[in-house]
Design a protein around this motif. Structure first.
Motif, PDB file in Angstrom:
ATOM      1  N   THR A 125       0.906  -1.288   0.113  1.00 20.29           N
ATOM      2  CA  THR A 125      -0.112   0.039   0.193  1.00 20.29           C
ATOM      3  C   THR A 125       0.624   1.216  -0.079  1.00 20.29           C
ATOM      4  OG1 THR A 125      -1.810  -1.288   1.102  1.00 20.29           O
ATOM      5  CG2 THR A 125      -1.921   1.186   1.355  1.00 20.29           C
ATOM      6  N   ASN A 126       1.925   1.251   0.670  1.00 17.15           N
ATOM      7  CA  ASN A 126       3.023   2.112   0.889  1.00 17.15           C
ATOM      8  C   ASN A 126       3.380   2.729  -0.581  1.00 17.15           C
ATOM      9  OD1 ASN A 126       2.241   2.838   3.637  1.00 17.15           O
ATOM     10  ND2 ASN A 126       3.997   1.951   4.236  1.00 17.15           N
ATOM     11  N   VAL A 127       4.044   1.268  -1.293  1.00 24.21           N
ATOM     12  CA  VAL A 127       4.536   1.588  -2.582  1.00 24.21           C
ATOM     13  C   VAL A 127       3.442   2.231  -3.541  1.00 24.21           C
ATOM     14  CG1 VAL A 127       5.692   0.183  -4.276  1.00 24.21           C
ATOM     15  CG2 VAL A 127       6.463  -0.424  -2.077  1.00 24.21           C
ATOM     16  N   LYS A 128       2.414   1.664  -3.447  1.00 19.91           N
ATOM     17  CA  LYS A 128       1.297   2.084  -4.519  1.00 19.91           C
ATOM     18  C   LYS A 128       1.088   3.656  -4.274  1.00 19.91           C
ATOM     19  CE  LYS A 128      -3.192   2.226  -4.207  1.00 19.91           C
ATOM     20  NZ  LYS A 128      -4.213   2.175  -3.530  1.00 19.91           N
ATOM     21  N   ASP A 129       1.025   4.082  -2.873  1.00 16.52           N
ATOM     22  CA  ASP A 129       0.781   5.319  -2.525  1.00 16.52           C
ATOM     23  C   ASP A 129       2.108   6.213  -3.152  1.00 16.52           C
ATOM     24  OD1 ASP A 129      -1.458   4.743  -1.435  1.00 16.52           O
ATOM     25  OD2 ASP A 129      -0.853   4.934   0.792  1.00 16.52           O
ATOM     26  N   GLY A 130       3.276   5.688  -2.789  1.00 14.14           N
ATOM     27  CA  GLY A 130       4.603   6.223  -3.369  1.00 14.14           C
ATOM     28  C   GLY A 130       4.620   6.681  -4.922  1.00 14.14           C
ATOM     29  N   MET A 131       4.135   5.533  -5.588  1.00 13.82           N
ATOM     30  CA  MET A 131       3.995   5.480  -7.038  1.00 13.82           C
ATOM     31  C   MET A 131       2.794   6.348  -7.516  1.00 13.82           C
ATOM     32  SD  MET A 131       4.404   1.503  -8.096  1.00 13.82           S
ATOM     33  CE  MET A 131       4.025   1.613  -9.637  1.00 13.82           C
TER      34      MET A 131
ATOM     35  N   THR B 121       1.885   9.160  -6.029  1.00 12.48           N
ATOM     36  CA  THR B 121       2.591  10.380  -5.721  1.00 12.48           C
ATOM     37  C   THR B 121       3.662  10.940  -6.786  1.00 12.48           C
ATOM     38  OG1 THR B 121       2.079  10.247  -3.482  1.00 12.48           O
ATOM     39  CG2 THR B 121       3.537  11.870  -4.250  1.00 12.48           C
ATOM     40  N   GLN B 122       4.383   9.791  -7.165  1.00 11.28           N
ATOM     41  CA  GLN B 122       5.296   9.891  -8.257  1.00 11.28           C
ATOM     42  C   GLN B 122       4.967  10.166  -9.514  1.00 11.28           C
ATOM     43  OE1 GLN B 122       7.977   6.743  -8.419  1.00 11.28           O
ATOM     44  NE2 GLN B 122       9.585   7.804  -9.407  1.00 11.28           N
ATOM     45  N   GLN B 123       3.959   9.465  -9.790  1.00  7.94           N
ATOM     46  CA  GLN B 123       3.175   9.564 -11.180  1.00  7.94           C
ATOM     47  C   GLN B 123       2.654  11.014 -11.327  1.00  7.94           C
ATOM     48  OE1 GLN B 123      -0.173   7.080 -12.045  1.00  7.94           O
ATOM     49  NE2 GLN B 123      -0.385   7.680 -14.026  1.00  7.94           N
ATOM     50  N   GLY B 124       1.995  11.409 -10.322  1.00 13.16           N
ATOM     51  CA  GLY B 124       1.519  12.785 -10.196  1.00 13.16           C
ATOM     52  C   GLY B 124       2.536  13.961 -10.445  1.00 13.16           C
ATOM     53  N   GLU B 125       3.493  13.696  -9.686  1.00 14.11           N
ATOM     54  CA  GLU B 125       4.800  14.808  -9.980  1.00 14.11           C
ATOM     55  C   GLU B 125       5.335  14.474 -11.210  1.00 14.11           C
ATOM     56  OE1 GLU B 125       7.489  13.728  -6.654  1.00 14.11           O
ATOM     57  OE2 GLU B 125       6.194  14.677  -5.195  1.00 14.11           O
ATOM     58  N   THR B 126       5.401  13.354 -11.725  1.00  8.40           N
ATOM     59  CA  THR B 126       6.046  13.055 -13.396  1.00  8.40           C
ATOM     60  C   THR B 126       5.098  13.737 -14.299  1.00  8.40           C
ATOM     61  OG1 THR B 126       6.862  11.039 -12.693  1.00  8.40           O
ATOM     62  CG2 THR B 126       6.370  11.360 -14.902  1.00  8.40           C
ATOM     63  N   ASP B 127       3.710  13.842 -14.152  1.00  6.58           N
ATOM     64  CA  ASP B 127       2.722  14.408 -14.947  1.00  6.58           C
ATOM     65  C   ASP B 127       2.967  15.927 -14.725  1.00  6.58           C
ATOM     66  OD1 ASP B 127       1.743  12.077 -15.443  1.00  6.58           O
ATOM     67  OD2 ASP B 127      -0.185  12.304 -14.422  1.00  6.58           O
TER      68      ASP B 127
END
Length: 186
Positions: free
Chosen positions: A138-144, A146-152
């Motif tokens: 769940t933590n990894v998914k939340d990080g991903m 967040t990272q996807q939002g930042e990448t966008d």
């Protein structure tokens, strides 16, 4: 003293004995065994009947004792089968074969209870590991996410910068052309 006999009864033997310090002779007359048998047959029949009833009573008591213990063991086994309760134990106080079977059953119950306890402990540990793994995932998914939002956001910024650079390049070309025309006119 004189030996007296009856002429009609033949003697079968004699014994010499001492009675109150006096020698005595005991004579045994001949018996007819068949007549004696018929005479004592009712007594023998009653004695045999009493002995047979005694043996029958003792055997019934023994059978009752054995079947009571076997039924008790069977009842415990059926209860374990129906309920799955591995804590139930059979009464193993007797020292006969039924008691031996009850002790063996109790040992088997203990072994199965230990195996089930070990499996339950392993299952609990596996569940704890699975819960920890799910929390980490769940933590990894939340990080991903967040990272996807930042990448966008970075991609949008790069697109804006690219558009700005093209705009500047276009303005630079227009300015160069205008500068070249101004130089030519001057």
């Amino acid at each position: 003293e004189a030996l007296t006999t009856h002429a009609a009864v033949p003697l079968h033997g004699a014994w010499a004995v001492q009675h109150e310090g006096q020698p005595r002779l005991l004579a045994v007359d001949q018996q007819h065994y068949l007549a004696l048998l018929f005479e004592r047959a009712p007594l023998y029949a009653v004695a045999v009947l009493i002995l047979m009833l005694g043996v029958l009573t003792v055997s019934q008591l023994l059978i009752s004792f054995i079947t009571t213990n076997i039924r008790a063991l069977r009842d415990v086994m059926l209860t374990v089968q129906e309920t799955g309760d591995l804590t139930l134990r059979a009464n193993a106080t007797s020292r006969d074969e039924v008691g031996s079977m009850a002790r063996a059953f109790n040992a088997m119950q203990s072994s199965q209870q230990e195996v089930v306890g070990t499996v339950r402990l392993a299952a609990d540990q596996l569940e704890q590991g699975t819960d920890e793994m799910a929390r980490l995932m769940t933590n990894v998914k939340d990080g991903m996410v967040t990272q996807q939002g930042e990448t966008d956001m970075v991609a949008a910024a790069v697109n804006e910068m690219s558009a700005t650079v093209q705009d500047i390049a276009g303005n630079t070309a227009v300015t160069r052309d205008q500068s070249s025309q101004a130089d030519a006119l001057a």
